[in-house]
Design a protein around this motif. Sequence first.
Motif, PDB file in Angstrom:
ATOM      1  N   GLU A  88       1.859 -12.244   2.293  1.00 56.59           N
ATOM      2  CA  GLU A  88       1.322 -11.729   1.038  1.00 56.59           C
ATOM      3  C   GLU A  88       1.143 -10.219   1.086  1.00 56.59           C
ATOM      4  O   GLU A  88       1.429  -9.517   0.109  1.00 56.59           O
ATOM      5  N   THR A  89       0.692  -9.688   2.215  1.00 60.56           N
ATOM      6  CA  THR A  89       0.535  -8.245   2.353  1.00 60.56           C
ATOM      7  C   THR A  89       1.879  -7.544   2.239  1.00 60.56           C
ATOM      8  O   THR A  89       2.003  -6.528   1.551  1.00 60.56           O
ATOM      9  N   PHE A 101       4.517  -8.679   0.703  1.00 54.31           N
ATOM     10  CA  PHE A 101       4.958  -8.820  -0.688  1.00 54.31           C
ATOM     11  C   PHE A 101       4.301  -7.767  -1.578  1.00 54.31           C
ATOM     12  O   PHE A 101       4.957  -7.139  -2.408  1.00 54.31           O
ATOM     13  N   TYR A 102       3.005  -7.559  -1.407  1.00 52.94           N
ATOM     14  CA  TYR A 102       2.311  -6.556  -2.217  1.00 52.94           C
ATOM     15  C   TYR A 102       2.750  -5.145  -1.873  1.00 52.94           C
ATOM     16  O   TYR A 102       2.851  -4.285  -2.754  1.00 52.94           O
ATOM     17  N   LEU A 103       3.030  -4.872  -0.608  1.00 52.08           N
ATOM     18  CA  LEU A 103       3.507  -3.545  -0.225  1.00 52.08           C
ATOM     19  C   LEU A 103       4.883  -3.250  -0.815  1.00 52.08           C
ATOM     20  O   LEU A 103       5.178  -2.110  -1.165  1.00 52.08           O
ATOM     21  N   SER A 161       5.923  -4.280  -3.632  1.00 48.31           N
ATOM     22  CA  SER A 161       5.832  -4.264  -5.096  1.00 48.31           C
ATOM     23  C   SER A 161       5.107  -3.049  -5.659  1.00 48.31           C
ATOM     24  O   SER A 161       4.876  -2.984  -6.855  1.00 48.31           O
ATOM     25  N   ILE A 162       4.756  -2.083  -4.834  1.00 42.35           N
ATOM     26  CA  ILE A 162       4.031  -0.904  -5.321  1.00 42.35           C
ATOM     27  C   ILE A 162       4.974  -0.056  -6.167  1.00 42.35           C
ATOM     28  O   ILE A 162       6.040   0.355  -5.704  1.00 42.35           O
ATOM     29  N   PHE A 184       1.629   4.101  -8.851  1.00 41.65           N
ATOM     30  CA  PHE A 184       0.940   3.360  -9.903  1.00 41.65           C
ATOM     31  C   PHE A 184       0.826   4.096 -11.239  1.00 41.65           C
ATOM     32  O   PHE A 184       0.752   3.459 -12.268  1.00 41.65           O
ATOM     33  N   ARG A 227      10.273   0.567  -7.344  1.00 44.68           N
ATOM     34  CA  ARG A 227       9.294  -0.075  -6.461  1.00 44.68           C
ATOM     35  C   ARG A 227       9.637   0.261  -5.004  1.00 44.68           C
ATOM     36  O   ARG A 227      10.787   0.535  -4.677  1.00 44.68           O
ATOM     37  N   THR A 228       8.635   0.209  -4.144  1.00 50.80           N
ATOM     38  CA  THR A 228       8.855   0.558  -2.749  1.00 50.80           C
ATOM     39  C   THR A 228       9.842  -0.391  -2.076  1.00 50.80           C
ATOM     40  O   THR A 228      10.579   0.012  -1.179  1.00 50.80           O
TER      41      THR A 228
END
Length: 167
Positions: free
Chosen positions: A10-11, A13-15, A17-18, A41, A137-138
């Motif tokens: 999950e971490t 995935f969130y990284l 998607s920044i 952002f 996205r990153t």
Amino acid sequence: MPIILTAIVETLFYLLSIPLCAAFTLTTAGGVRCGVGVSAFDPRQALRRARAYRPVKRRRKRGARPAWPLVRQLRGARIRLRGRLGLGDAAATALACGALRGLAAALGSHAGRVEVDVTPVFAGDVCLELTGMIRLRTGQIMTAIIKNQIDNIHRRIARWTSIPLKA
């Protein structure tokens, strides 16, 4: 153990998607000045940083050549260019605006969404005011870097295997 693996996935995935926003501005009012701003952002913050104009200085000839293969690998980026363009000659102004729109159509096949809104100024004055924004996205940046490095490795191996034996 499954909880830790789930947290790591999950971490990541969130990284990946920044959202990153890179803004640039170019103007000829008061001399040629440009600005570049990057923000995570918030596109308004990137544009605010880009509007802190700096005078253009002549640099070495390196330019964007090292970054071009990486830019070609980007997929799904949103690119927006807005502004006014006047070259002092109506034909040259129309040709330059048409070339910018043609460039947008060419980039639209590689990038996700390309939007060019450059208004031609047919008055006698030379004016240039362009504002652009690239949003991606990153994860897109990371996959482009990985693809670029894999292509470099394939090129090096192909060059190495094409050397004839001297036996």
